[in-house]
Design a protein around this motif. Structure first.
Motif, mmCIF file in Angstrom:
data_model
loop_
_atom_site.group_PDB
_atom_site.id
_atom_site.type_symbol
_atom_site.label_atom_id
_atom_site.label_comp_id
_atom_site.label_asym_id
_atom_site.label_seq_id
_atom_site.Cartn_x
_atom_site.Cartn_y
_atom_site.Cartn_z
ATOM 1 N N LEU A 264 -31.032 40.299 36.406
ATOM 2 C CA LEU A 264 -31.502 41.209 35.365
ATOM 3 C C LEU A 264 -32.636 42.063 35.924
ATOM 4 C CD1 LEU A 264 -31.191 42.116 32.439
ATOM 5 C CD2 LEU A 264 -32.812 40.342 31.769
ATOM 6 N N ALA A 265 -32.553 43.357 35.656
ATOM 7 C CA ALA A 265 -33.538 44.308 36.165
ATOM 8 C C ALA A 265 -33.899 45.296 35.079
ATOM 9 C CB ALA A 265 -32.972 45.039 37.390
ATOM 10 N N ALA A 266 -34.874 46.144 35.373
ATOM 11 C CA ALA A 266 -35.244 47.257 34.502
ATOM 12 C C ALA A 266 -35.602 48.443 35.380
ATOM 13 C CB ALA A 266 -36.413 46.893 33.590
ATOM 14 N N GLY A 267 -35.475 49.632 34.812
ATOM 15 C CA GLY A 267 -35.727 50.842 35.572
ATOM 16 C C GLY A 267 -37.186 51.267 35.548
ATOM 17 N N VAL A 268 -37.586 52.000 36.594
ATOM 18 C CA VAL A 268 -38.896 52.640 36.653
ATOM 19 C C VAL A 268 -38.655 54.087 37.074
ATOM 20 C CG1 VAL A 268 -41.248 52.573 37.545
ATOM 21 C CG2 VAL A 268 -39.928 50.448 37.385
ATOM 22 N N PRO A 269 -38.476 55.005 36.118
ATOM 23 C CA PRO A 269 -38.240 56.403 36.477
ATOM 24 C C PRO A 269 -39.441 56.985 37.223
ATOM 25 C CG PRO A 269 -37.726 55.988 34.162
ATOM 26 C CD PRO A 269 -38.438 54.779 34.678
ATOM 27 N N MET A 270 -39.181 58.001 38.015
ATOM 28 C CA MET A 270 -40.245 58.641 38.778
ATOM 29 C C MET A 270 -41.350 59.153 37.857
ATOM 30 S SD MET A 270 -39.674 61.632 41.595
ATOM 31 C CE MET A 270 -41.048 62.419 42.465
ATOM 32 N N ALA A 271 -40.959 59.696 36.709
ATOM 33 C CA ALA A 271 -41.950 60.235 35.774
ATOM 34 C C ALA A 271 -42.802 59.151 35.140
ATOM 35 C CB ALA A 271 -41.245 61.051 34.681
ATOM 36 N N GLU A 272 -42.372 57.892 35.232
ATOM 37 C CA GLU A 272 -43.098 56.774 34.628
ATOM 38 C C GLU A 272 -43.884 55.967 35.653
ATOM 39 O OE1 GLU A 272 -43.423 55.736 31.344
ATOM 40 O OE2 GLU A 272 -42.570 57.696 30.875
ATOM 41 N N SER A 460 -29.408 51.191 31.903
ATOM 42 C CA SER A 460 -28.746 51.671 30.696
ATOM 43 C C SER A 460 -29.574 51.322 29.473
ATOM 44 C CB SER A 460 -27.356 51.037 30.557
ATOM 45 O OG SER A 460 -26.546 51.315 31.677
ATOM 46 N N SER A 461 -29.578 52.220 28.509
ATOM 47 C CA SER A 461 -30.304 52.000 27.251
ATOM 48 C C SER A 461 -29.641 52.817 26.173
ATOM 49 C CB SER A 461 -31.772 52.412 27.403
ATOM 50 O OG SER A 461 -31.876 53.802 27.690
ATOM 51 N N ILE A 462 -30.088 52.666 24.942
ATOM 52 C CA ILE A 462 -29.544 53.497 23.866
ATOM 53 C C ILE A 462 -29.912 54.959 24.083
ATOM 54 C CG2 ILE A 462 -29.551 53.932 21.377
ATOM 55 C CD1 ILE A 462 -29.953 50.892 21.003
ATOM 56 N N ALA A 496 -32.172 47.595 19.149
ATOM 57 C CA ALA A 496 -32.037 47.661 20.609
ATOM 58 C C ALA A 496 -31.997 46.275 21.226
ATOM 59 C CB ALA A 496 -33.170 48.476 21.219
ATOM 60 N N ALA A 497 -32.760 45.344 20.687
ATOM 61 C CA ALA A 497 -32.716 43.981 21.216
ATOM 62 C C ALA A 497 -31.308 43.410 21.077
ATOM 63 C CB ALA A 497 -33.736 43.107 20.489
ATOM 64 N N ALA A 498 -30.699 43.600 19.902
ATOM 65 C CA ALA A 498 -29.345 43.087 19.684
ATOM 66 C C ALA A 498 -28.339 43.795 20.591
ATOM 67 C CB ALA A 498 -28.961 43.261 18.216
ATOM 68 N N TRP A 499 -28.453 45.125 20.711
ATOM 69 C CA TRP A 499 -27.527 45.880 21.549
ATOM 70 C C TRP A 499 -27.651 45.441 23.008
ATOM 71 C CZ3 TRP A 499 -27.791 49.346 25.654
ATOM 72 C CH2 TRP A 499 -26.624 50.085 25.909
ATOM 73 N N ASN A 500 -28.869 45.223 23.474
ATOM 74 C CA ASN A 500 -29.068 44.793 24.857
ATOM 75 C C ASN A 500 -28.464 43.414 25.121
ATOM 76 O OD1 ASN A 500 -30.433 46.880 26.310
ATOM 77 N ND2 ASN A 500 -32.234 46.523 25.058
ATOM 78 N N VAL A 501 -28.601 42.499 24.183
ATOM 79 C CA VAL A 501 -27.974 41.186 24.349
ATOM 80 C C VAL A 501 -26.457 41.345 24.390
ATOM 81 C CG1 VAL A 501 -27.570 38.929 23.275
ATOM 82 C CG2 VAL A 501 -29.885 39.886 23.350
ATOM 83 N N LEU A 512 -20.479 40.799 36.591
ATOM 84 C CA LEU A 512 -21.292 41.772 37.320
ATOM 85 C C LEU A 512 -22.387 41.075 38.121
ATOM 86 C CD1 LEU A 512 -19.771 43.746 35.435
ATOM 87 C CD2 LEU A 512 -21.847 45.116 35.394
ATOM 88 N N ASP A 513 -22.795 41.720 39.202
ATOM 89 C CA ASP A 513 -23.821 41.145 40.061
ATOM 90 C C ASP A 513 -25.226 41.417 39.540
ATOM 91 O OD1 ASP A 513 -22.260 40.250 42.677
ATOM 92 O OD2 ASP A 513 -21.395 42.124 41.971
ATOM 93 N N SER A 514 -25.421 42.569 38.918
ATOM 94 C CA SER A 514 -26.758 42.956 38.451
ATOM 95 C C SER A 514 -26.629 43.879 37.255
ATOM 96 C CB SER A 514 -27.514 43.661 39.585
ATOM 97 O OG SER A 514 -28.752 44.173 39.138
ATOM 98 N N VAL A 515 -27.564 43.748 36.324
ATOM 99 C CA VAL A 515 -27.610 44.610 35.143
ATOM 100 C C VAL A 515 -29.050 45.054 34.946
ATOM 101 C CG1 VAL A 515 -27.212 44.815 32.663
ATOM 102 C CG2 VAL A 515 -25.687 43.401 34.060
ATOM 103 N N ALA A 516 -29.268 46.359 34.899
ATOM 104 C CA ALA A 516 -30.592 46.914 34.612
ATOM 105 C C ALA A 516 -30.587 47.475 33.198
ATOM 106 C CB ALA A 516 -30.959 48.001 35.621
ATOM 107 N N LEU A 517 -31.520 47.011 32.381
ATOM 108 C CA LEU A 517 -31.603 47.417 30.976
ATOM 109 C C LEU A 517 -32.762 48.391 30.796
ATOM 110 C CD1 LEU A 517 -30.995 43.972 29.199
ATOM 111 C CD2 LEU A 517 -29.341 45.806 29.607
ATOM 112 N N GLY A 518 -32.443 49.669 30.585
ATOM 113 C CA GLY A 518 -33.445 50.667 30.241
ATOM 114 C C GLY A 518 -34.521 50.830 31.287
#
Length: 657
Positions: A264-272, A460-462, A496-501, A512-518
């Motif tokens: 499980l991962a999460a993104g860090v956009p350049m702008a953030e 991925s996110s809503i 969003a919590a429910a959708w992510n689960v 899948l090997d890896s999933v990044a949420l938002g």
């Protein structure tokens, strides 16, 4: 800033903007839901026949007008119903009005017709009916097509997602609803063609008026009326009596081990970059094993962003995957080397890289020319040379559609990635949750494309991370539900919590090997920070995180654990995900609906601890990032759980149980 009220709507969906009222009508064995001028969930004896029928007006940029409905008349008879209304679609430049009529009877026939009259010349990419076939019982199944020239052919709804239109010049489609019962959809007033809506994460096959092979936009002339109609005819008798549903409850059965949990991962956009570094303690507390960073070669500040990324990597002890977007103005080797120089100068040491170029962030029809840009092979070679020894991934930073239309060569990359977005074509609450139904097809189709190459999904996110189908993301100044906007209020809510689960459960089941949420922060983030747009209640409260944070914090440490089968009897209502570690077994449940659900749990035994991401706990969830570390409710045995709307529950049994 003045504190706004924490309403029930804010807890559930992040916005007080209300959706339109829906009404379910019946005509003998046929039921349908009327929703803002359209019909949804057309069923025969409880079995879904069509996901929907709608009359849509699209502008020259593929924007869909919201119709203003007047003179609405609904009549529910003993074994029939009828609906009529007048709808107007307009903007500052053009307008069109149509008279709609819907009729259904107990004989098994439903009709939806519309007579449209442009009030001005109307420049449109598409105006007319859209018919949606559902996925359950339809994917890969036979369909009989009658073309506009009267010729018949037998085909199948695609099993693997078709990158282009599977059928053209359609007059009617016939498929089996259940053994002994068939449904025929007759489409009149123009030619129709089908596209595989699963490309965009929609849970349907879409048949629409006109053809993308013809020039668009086209002009509807002022004062020249035109008529279209859809007629659904259901014939036959069920071969066997359908089993009656026992109550309204859902059963979740936990079984044996089946593979591993994805990383499980999460993104860090350049702008953030700077904002994320400021929240490093909260990010570290999630204990995510991986973060997905991005450097866009079109933007300035690459060295500063890379320095922030390295600091965040060190503070969180997470592995770093670096997405690189090339400007596609020079050779791949030149552009990759320039970015690699900035990365090294900043001291950033990624563990893997994903390489792409700017033109692959945009959508193109299959087999159409693209602007010049480096090829997959050129980008892979340049990345391997600039980052020796690192895993190099490829694919699309946009959505599955783009990967499906430009598949990666097998064996070229060490892993393949893409993201998904649930608000490409529809943004209402029901449609967004229904997108989860398309994930198994997306996974199967990607696997068919890439073979055994490791497969990563996201971030991925809503809210969308980009808009491949227009010049920019859509604005959302009203804090509403807007297609292809990078700000969606539901990201801050239980929704969003429910959708992510639900997304993670489907991805785990798909191996899948890896999933990044938002993302960690920002509009797609899990951690609250002040932004340019208002965030009702949060901006005036002492909030630290959104409910989705607790999904990441709770399941991040489960990465790589043994996954257990967790079968939901109603997966469109309740998603389930289970895993086992040295400390015991965890079962996560997510109510994907706006109605309370009672869930019976089997396969777990002994005492357990229950944590709820729920309405009643909402304020605690927002102010306490360590919520899941606090004691939960003790249960002697996890027999059943009552879930509120969009509630997520975690059941944990000890290893001795």
């Amino acid at each position: 800033m003045a504190k706004s009220a924490l309403t029930r709507a804010i807890k559930l969906t992040g916005t007080d903007v209300k959706e339109g009222k829906r009404r379910t009508l019946a005509a003998g064995p046929i039921t349908a839901t009327f929703d803002d001028g359209a019909l949804r969930h057309i069923r025969f004896k409880g079995a879904e026949v069509l996901r929907g029928i709608a009359y849509l007006v699209r502008d020259k940029n593929w924007g869909t007008y919201a119709p203003v409905i007047e003179n609405l008349k609904l009549r529910q008879g003993k074994d029939s119903f009828s609906i009529s209304y007048t709808a107007t679609c307009r903007d500052k430049d053009q307008a069109i009005r149509y008279e709609a009529k819907i009729e259904a009877g107990s004989s098994g026939t439903l009709s939806f017709s519309a007579v449209a009259t442009p009030l001005t010349d109307v420049l449109t990419n598409r105006t007319g009916f859209v018919v949606l076939h559902p996925l359950a019982g339809v994917v890969g199944e036979p369909v009989e097509i009658v073309h506009t020239d009267g010729k018949k052919r037998k085909g199948r709804f695609p099993k693997f997602i078709s990158p282009g239109q599977p059928y053209f010049e359609i007059r009617s489609l016939k498929h089996q609803v259940m053994p002994g019962v068939s449904a025929t959809v007759l489409m009149e007033g123009n030619k129709f063609e089908m596209e595989d809506h699963r490309n965009w994460m929609d849970a349907s096959y879409k048949t629409y008026v006109c053809s993308l092979l013809d020039p668009w936009p086209y002009t509807l002339r002022k004062g020249e009326p035109f008529t279209q109609s859809i007629t659904l005819t259901i014939e036959g008798k069920p071969a066997a009596r359908r089993a009656a549903k026992s109550g309204s409850g859902v059963t979740v059965a936990v079984g044996g081990a089946s593979g591993r949990m994805p990383v499980l991962a999460a993104g860090v956009p350049m702008a953030e970059a700077a904002a994320a570094l400021d929240k490093a303690d909260l990010i570290a507390a999630m204990r995510l094993p991986e973060l997905v960073f991005q450097i866009d070669g079109r933007n300035a500040g690459q060295c500063a962003a890379a320095a922030a990324f390295q600091s965040l990597k060190e503070k969180t002890q997470a592995r770093a995957t670096l997405e690189i977007v090339l400007p596609a103005k020079a050779s791949a080797r030149q552009e990759v080397n320039a970015i690699a120089d900035d990365v090294r100068a900043a001291g950033f040491k990624p563990d893997a890289v994903v390489i792409t170029q700017m033109h692959d962030l945009k959508s193109f029809q299959p087999n159409t020319p693209r602007p010049w840009g480096p090829t997959y092979e050129e980008m892979a070679a340049a990345a391997r040379a600039a980052f020796p020894g690192l895993a190099v991934g490829g694919g699309m930073l946009s959505y599955f559609t783009e990967l499906n239309r430009k598949p990666v060569p097998k064996g070229l990359f060490d892993f393949v990635t893409h993201s998904v977005c649930p608000i490409v074509h529809a943004a209402d609450d029901v449609s967004v949750m229904e997108t989860l139904e398309a994930i198994p097809s997306i996974i199967a189709s990607t696997r068919n494309m890439i073979g055994r190459t490791p497969y990563r999904l996201g971030p991925s996110s809503i809210p969308c991370r980009d808009n491949p189908y227009g010049a920019a993301v859509a604005p959302n100044p009203g804090n509403g539900r807007v297609c292809l906007s990078d700000m969606d209020p539901r990201q801050r809510a239980l929704f969003a919590a429910a959708w992510n689960v639900g997304l993670l459960a489907a991805a785990a089941r798909g191996g899948l090997d890896s999933v990044a949420l938002g993302a960690v922060t920002g509009p797609q983030g899990a951690i609250y920070r002040r932004m340019s747009h208002a965030q009702p209640w949060y901006d005036g409260a002492k909030a630290a995180v959104y409910p989705a944070y607790h999904v990441l914090a709770g399941l991040g440490p489960a990465s790589g654990n043994k996954r257990l089968e967790a079968e939901s009897s109603a997966p469109a209502q309740v998603a389930a995900l289970a895993h086992r570690s040295r400390n015991g077994t965890e079962l996560w449940l997510a109510n994907l609906t706006a109605e309370p659900r009672k869930v019976k749990v089997t396969g777990l035994s002994g005492a357990s601890e229950l944590h709820r991401l729920s309405e009643s706990q909402f304020q605690k969830l927002a102010v306490d990032p360590g919520f899941l570390l606090r004691p939960g409710d003790r249960l002697k045995k996890p027999g059943s759980v009552e879930l509120g709307p969009y509630e997520v529950a975690r059941l944990r049994t000890s290893v001795s149980a």
